[in-house]
Enzyme design. Structure first.
Site, PDB file in Angstrom:
ATOM      1  N   TYR A 152      -7.162  16.395  -8.573  1.00 43.93           N
ATOM      2  CA  TYR A 152      -6.305  15.467  -9.323  1.00 43.93           C
ATOM      3  C   TYR A 152      -5.253  16.250 -10.118  1.00 43.93           C
ATOM      4  O   TYR A 152      -4.069  15.892 -10.131  1.00 43.93           O
ATOM      5  CB  TYR A 152      -7.182  14.631 -10.259  1.00 43.93           C
ATOM      6  CG  TYR A 152      -6.442  13.625 -11.103  1.00 43.93           C
ATOM      7  CD1 TYR A 152      -6.001  12.426 -10.555  1.00 43.93           C
ATOM      8  CD2 TYR A 152      -6.196  13.859 -12.453  1.00 43.93           C
ATOM      9  CE1 TYR A 152      -5.332  11.495 -11.332  1.00 43.93           C
ATOM     10  CE2 TYR A 152      -5.533  12.933 -13.239  1.00 43.93           C
ATOM     11  CZ  TYR A 152      -5.099  11.748 -12.670  1.00 43.93           C
ATOM     12  OH  TYR A 152      -4.428  10.827 -13.445  1.00 43.93           O
ATOM     13  N   LYS A 181      -1.150  15.883  -9.499  1.00 45.78           N
ATOM     14  CA  LYS A 181      -0.368  15.380 -10.624  1.00 45.78           C
ATOM     15  C   LYS A 181       0.639  16.430 -11.102  1.00 45.78           C
ATOM     16  O   LYS A 181       1.747  16.094 -11.532  1.00 45.78           O
ATOM     17  CB  LYS A 181      -1.299  14.950 -11.759  1.00 45.78           C
ATOM     18  CG  LYS A 181      -1.994  13.627 -11.489  1.00 45.78           C
ATOM     19  CD  LYS A 181      -0.972  12.504 -11.401  1.00 45.78           C
ATOM     20  CE  LYS A 181      -1.529  11.174 -11.022  1.00 45.78           C
ATOM     21  NZ  LYS A 181      -0.486  10.138 -10.856  1.00 45.78           N
ATOM     22  N   ASP A 218       0.885  -1.166   0.000  1.00 39.91           N
ATOM     23  CA  ASP A 218       0.000   0.000   0.000  1.00 39.91           C
ATOM     24  C   ASP A 218       0.922   1.215   0.000  1.00 39.91           C
ATOM     25  O   ASP A 218       1.664   1.448   0.971  1.00 39.91           O
ATOM     26  CB  ASP A 218      -0.868  -0.030   1.261  1.00 39.91           C
ATOM     27  CG  ASP A 218      -1.779   1.185   1.387  1.00 39.91           C
ATOM     28  OD1 ASP A 218      -1.554   2.186   0.673  1.00 39.91           O
ATOM     29  OD2 ASP A 218      -2.698   1.139   2.225  1.00 39.91           O
ATOM     30  N   VAL A 219       0.890   1.989  -1.063  1.00 39.90           N
ATOM     31  CA  VAL A 219       1.881   3.070  -1.201  1.00 39.90           C
ATOM     32  C   VAL A 219       1.683   4.191  -0.183  1.00 39.90           C
ATOM     33  O   VAL A 219       2.537   5.067  -0.061  1.00 39.90           O
ATOM     34  CB  VAL A 219       1.894   3.671  -2.626  1.00 39.90           C
ATOM     35  CG1 VAL A 219       2.312   2.631  -3.644  1.00 39.90           C
ATOM     36  CG2 VAL A 219       0.555   4.323  -2.970  1.00 39.90           C
ATOM     37  N   THR A 243      -7.708   1.631 -19.530  1.00 38.99           N
ATOM     38  CA  THR A 243      -7.466   0.943 -18.262  1.00 38.99           C
ATOM     39  C   THR A 243      -8.814   0.503 -17.684  1.00 38.99           C
ATOM     40  O   THR A 243      -9.871   0.939 -18.159  1.00 38.99           O
ATOM     41  CB  THR A 243      -6.788   1.889 -17.260  1.00 38.99           C
ATOM     42  OG1 THR A 243      -7.697   2.970 -16.998  1.00 38.99           O
ATOM     43  CG2 THR A 243      -5.480   2.440 -17.811  1.00 38.99           C
TER      44      THR A 243
END
Lengths: 217, 262
Positions: free
Chosen positions: B165, B169, B73-74, B199
């Site tokens: 987001y 990013k 889990d990052v 994806t």
């Protein structure tokens, strides 16, 4: 020019900028970034500040930085969070709670180091926050443009924003064409131009005001 | 992919290299891992759920590649340290770390409506980039390796739909640039990829909005959405390979030409 200005910032540049805007006739209220980490508290502070101003023509967020450079491998997590993550949370909350006070013709400006665009050794966390805020500014421009609310980023020399010449080492290919990085006076003049009707058709743009060092693109 | 589009050939560009990919169980992460494995790399899929990552690693092994999965889990520094340690202990080195994983809420909507869900984005992108960089640094320095962040064109042009987001990013790009300047003397290159590819998340978006695919394709000069293995993977292969030995601090946009602002 008489702008009702709310300024978020806590470093020397923010303080000097508030003074210069006041000298030229604007009403300026300063909010400390540390008070905006919690959204509810941010709303209370911003509401009170705008009530004192009687309106909001210009919203300015000046990013400050840690006092000394630290390589990323030596940075502890708390310092990273304070320099990289907290400013983005503050920036988001500031826009969220200020939005009800912004009207057609209002301008939102982020004052960030050019290292947002070029990176900054020793200040990676601040550069990270700066570029995040630059994108937030653009997103606000896209969302709020139909309401006549415009935004801009003013990118200043790293030594002005970060307060250290070390921040610029290796960053620039040339010295400032105009002889130096300028200061709060030049920045205040530019903000007044950006808040004027003559600049009302620019939004989401980054204006580099560093005396002619960073000339990309 | 169009039938007359040339497929990248297997040239063994990464033979002998070890790469770890976060979010490697599916989507772009798996596409990158697959492309790297096809070029000879040993790949470590760091996946939040072993039940997803193990089958992906097994499919790579079944195709003759060297691959394993580690649970990671990052948002956990401990998990990242264990994942990198596992890669180095088992395979002896780490040449490339690709931080692709992203989580948290990125529901489209007005900026004012963003709630605490954005902190998941912050944790998986910004904090995890910091953690992966610190954890991987000594191993990448030993190998003369490279670090790659997956970012987005939204971070460069802003987003009317996904402002949080876009913010996180964008921030990864400045981190990559800063690290490229700090770590160049260590022999480590740091770059970003801004992809658009089909994806599982994109498939869900299509299902929710059937007109989305047509709109995306229409605004893309190459008139298709990228494939994670064939279109995004080779960019990561390039950045991890010696072909990119003089490339650092850059963002390569792999989106069929949809974003042309750099």
């Amino acid at each position: 020019m008489g702008l009702q200005t709310l300024l978020c910032g806590d470093g020397p540049l923010a303080s000097d900028l508030a003074d210069r805007l006041t000298e030229t006739g604007s009403d300026v209220s300063v909010v400390e970034p540390s008070g905006l980490l919690d959204r509810a508290e941010a709303a209370a502070r911003v509401d009170a500040a705008v009530a004192g101003l009687g309106g909001l023509d210009l919203l300015v967020h000046v990013l400050s930085a840690p006092p000394t450079p630290t390589d990323l491998v030596d940075l502890d997590t708390d310092d990273w969070a304070a320099a990289a993550e907290a400013p983005m949370a503050v920036g988001l909350h500031l826009l969220q709670v200020a939005r009800p006070h912004l009207a057609n013709g209002s301008r939102v400006v982020h004052v960030l180091p050019t290292s947002a665009m070029g990176g900054a050794p020793g200040f990676a966390a601040t550069a990270t926050a700066a570029e995040g805020l630059r994108a937030l500014n653009k997103s606000a421009a896209r969302q709020w443009g139909p309401a006549g609310i415009t935004t801009a980023v003013v990118a200043v020399a790293p030594e002005l924003a970060l307060g250290l010449l070390a921040a610029t080492e290796g960053a620039a290919l040339a010295d400032a064409a105009l002889g130096g990085p300028g200061g709060a006076g030049q920045l205040a003049d530019l903000l007044e131009v950006l808040a004027s009707p003559g600049a009302a058709f620019t939004t989401g743009s980054t204006i580099v005001a560093d005396g002619g060092t960073w000339m990309a693109p | 992919m169009s039938p007359d589009t040339p497929t990248p050939v297997d040239t063994g560009l990464l033979e002998g290299r070890v790469a770890l990919v976060t979010g490697g169980a599916a989507g772009i992460g798996l596409g990158i891992a697959t492309a790297m494995a096809e070029q000879g790399a040993t790949v470590v899929l760091a996946a939040r759920r072993l039940e997803n990552g193990e089958p992906a690693a097994e499919s790579l092994r079944a195709a003759g590649h060297r691959a394993r999965c580690v649970r990671c889990d990052v948002t956990s520094r401990d998990d990242l340290e264990e994942a990198v340690a596992a890669a180095v202990e088992e395979f002896g080195r780490l040449d490339c770390l690709v931080h692709n994983a992203v989580g948290g809420s990125a529901a489209p909507g007005p900026l004012e409506g963003i709630g605490d869900g954005w902190r998941g984005l912050l944790a998986t992108t910004v904090r995890a980039s910091f953690d992966t960089a610190q954890v991987a640094h000594p191993h990448l320095a030993a190998a003369g390796g490279s670090l790659v962040f997956l970012t987005s064109a939204a971070g460069m042009e802003g987003s009317a739909n996904l402002p949080a987001y876009a913010m996180v990013k964008a921030s990864q790009r400045a981190l990559a640039k800063s690290l490229s300047r700090e770590w160049g003397s260590d022999g480590i290159r740091v770059n970003c990829i801004a992809p658009v590819a089909m994806t599982p998340a994109m498939a869900r978006a299509y299902a929710a909005n059937p007109e989305l695919e047509e709109r995306l394709v229409e605004r893309t000069p190459l008139r298709r959405i990228g494939d994670p293995v064939e279109d995004i993977g080779p960019v990561a292969v390039f950045l991890a390979s010696d072909l990119a030995r003089f490339v650092t601090g850059q963002t390569i946009v792999a989106d069929g030409g949809g974003f042309l602002g750099l």
